[in-house]
Each structure stands twice: as C-alpha cells, then as structure tokens.
Write a protein that holds these residues in place. Structure first.
Motif, short mmCIF file in Angstrom:
data_model
loop_
_atom_site.label_atom_id
_atom_site.label_comp_id
_atom_site.label_asym_id
_atom_site.label_seq_id
_atom_site.Cartn_x
_atom_site.Cartn_y
_atom_site.Cartn_z
N MET A 62 -3.48 -5.65 5.39
CA MET A 62 -4.04 -5.81 4.07
C MET A 62 -3.20 -5.00 3.06
N ILE A 63 -2.94 -5.59 1.94
CA ILE A 63 -2.23 -4.91 0.85
C ILE A 63 -3.23 -4.67 -0.27
N GLU A 64 -3.31 -3.42 -0.73
CA GLU A 64 -4.19 -3.06 -1.84
C GLU A 64 -3.32 -2.66 -3.03
N ARG A 65 -3.56 -3.31 -4.16
CA ARG A 65 -2.81 -3.01 -5.39
C ARG A 65 -3.77 -2.42 -6.42
N MET A 66 -3.32 -1.36 -7.08
CA MET A 66 -4.17 -0.69 -8.07
C MET A 66 -3.42 -0.60 -9.39
N HIS A 67 -4.17 -0.74 -10.49
CA HIS A 67 -3.58 -0.71 -11.83
C HIS A 67 -2.47 -1.77 -11.92
N THR A 68 -2.85 -2.99 -11.62
CA THR A 68 -1.90 -4.09 -11.54
C THR A 68 -1.83 -4.84 -12.85
N GLY A 69 -0.62 -5.04 -13.33
CA GLY A 69 -0.36 -5.85 -14.51
C GLY A 69 0.55 -7.00 -14.13
N GLN A 70 1.05 -7.70 -15.11
CA GLN A 70 1.93 -8.84 -14.86
C GLN A 70 3.23 -8.41 -14.17
N ARG A 71 3.76 -7.26 -14.58
CA ARG A 71 5.08 -6.82 -14.10
C ARG A 71 5.02 -5.97 -12.84
N MET A 72 3.99 -5.13 -12.73
CA MET A 72 3.98 -4.18 -11.60
C MET A 72 2.58 -3.62 -11.39
N SER A 73 2.43 -2.99 -10.23
CA SER A 73 1.25 -2.19 -9.91
C SER A 73 1.69 -0.73 -9.91
N LYS A 74 0.80 0.16 -10.38
CA LYS A 74 1.14 1.59 -10.34
C LYS A 74 1.08 2.13 -8.92
N ILE A 75 0.17 1.55 -8.11
CA ILE A 75 -0.01 1.97 -6.72
C ILE A 75 -0.10 0.72 -5.86
N VAL A 76 0.61 0.73 -4.74
CA VAL A 76 0.46 -0.30 -3.72
C VAL A 76 0.27 0.43 -2.39
N LYS A 77 -0.81 0.05 -1.67
CA LYS A 77 -1.09 0.65 -0.37
C LYS A 77 -0.98 -0.43 0.70
N HIS A 78 -0.31 -0.07 1.80
CA HIS A 78 -0.19 -1.01 2.91
C HIS A 78 0.05 -0.23 4.20
N ASN A 79 -0.77 -0.51 5.19
CA ASN A 79 -0.53 0.01 6.54
C ASN A 79 -0.32 1.52 6.58
N GLY A 80 -1.17 2.27 5.86
CA GLY A 80 -1.10 3.73 5.89
C GLY A 80 -0.02 4.34 5.02
N THR A 81 0.57 3.53 4.15
CA THR A 81 1.62 4.02 3.26
C THR A 81 1.27 3.66 1.82
N VAL A 82 1.55 4.60 0.92
CA VAL A 82 1.32 4.35 -0.51
C VAL A 82 2.68 4.38 -1.21
N TYR A 83 2.87 3.41 -2.08
CA TYR A 83 4.10 3.28 -2.88
C TYR A 83 3.71 3.43 -4.34
N LEU A 84 4.36 4.32 -5.05
CA LEU A 84 4.09 4.50 -6.47
C LEU A 84 5.22 3.89 -7.28
N CYS A 85 4.86 3.33 -8.42
CA CYS A 85 5.90 2.87 -9.35
C CYS A 85 6.59 4.12 -9.93
N GLY A 86 7.73 3.93 -10.53
CA GLY A 86 8.46 5.05 -11.12
C GLY A 86 7.64 5.75 -12.18
N GLN A 87 7.66 7.08 -12.14
CA GLN A 87 6.92 7.90 -13.10
C GLN A 87 7.90 8.62 -14.02
N VAL A 88 7.57 8.63 -15.31
CA VAL A 88 8.37 9.32 -16.31
C VAL A 88 7.47 10.27 -17.09
N GLY A 89 8.06 11.14 -17.86
CA GLY A 89 7.31 12.08 -18.68
C GLY A 89 7.29 11.66 -20.14
#
Length: 114
Positions: free
Chosen positions: A1-28
């Motif tokens: 199962m893939i869980e996407r959080m804060h998803t827009g047309q272009r990207m999700s801020k968080i994607v979780k899959h199989n015990g791993t979390v992937y974050l989109c690039g963060q800037v200040g």
C-alpha cells in the motif's frame, strides 16, 4: 500500500510505502542566509517526519543541494548541530541551481517509519 499525504497536482509532501517515508525537497525562507534557510528546512523535515510516524533518528538517506559550495561549511554547522549523534544517514551534497535564485539550500530525505 502506498500512502500519500499533502498531495497536489505536482507532488506529495510525504509518501509512505513498505516501512519507508519519502519527503519532497524542503527549503527555508528565501529572505534568510544559508544558516537560517538550513534551520528552517530541517525544522520542516522534523515536522513532516513526525507526521509520517518517523524521526531524524530514522533517516536513511539525505540529499542536500546548495546553490553555491561556498556555503557548504555554514550549512554543515547547522546540519551537525541538528543531526543526532550516532544516527548519521547516508548523505550526499552537491551544488545545484535551485528553483528560485534566492533559495540557497534544499534537503531531500528518505527515512524508516513505524
């Protein structure tokens, strides 16, 4: 199962899959210097990891882009103060032209999650 959080047309801020979390690039905040931008993007990383059920102690890999390698040492000072001792991730850092000229650093994170 893939869980996407804060998803827009272009990207999700968080994607979780199989015990791993992937974050989109963060800037200040663009008006800050490299230290301020690094602190801000790492605070955003902390918040997104917490929301995803993870933490900086669970980071597996970090990719850091700086707009100019002359800022490498100043960025690393902030990074080193933030990174938990004994939990250093696999990390790469390179120079890149970022999305806007006022951006000085971007951090991309992959972490284990609960």
């Amino acid at each position: 199962m893939i869980e996407r959080m804060h998803t827009g047309q272009r990207m999700s801020k968080i994607v979780k899959h199989n015990g791993t979390v992937y974050l989109c690039g963060q800037v200040g905040k663009a008006e800050d210097d490299i230290a301020g931008q690094t602190r801000e993007c790492l605070a955003r990383v902390d918040a997104l990891l917490a929301e995803a059920g993870s933490s900086k102690e669970q980071i597996l890999q970090a990719i850091v882009w700086v707009s100019d390698m002359k800022n490498f040492a100043a960025m690393n000072e902030v990074w080193d103060a933030w990174a938990p001792v004994g939990h250093a991730p696999a990390r790469a850092c390179g120079e890149a032209k970022l999305a806007r000229p006022e951006l000085l650093v971007e951090v991309i994170i992959t972490a284990a999650c609960d």
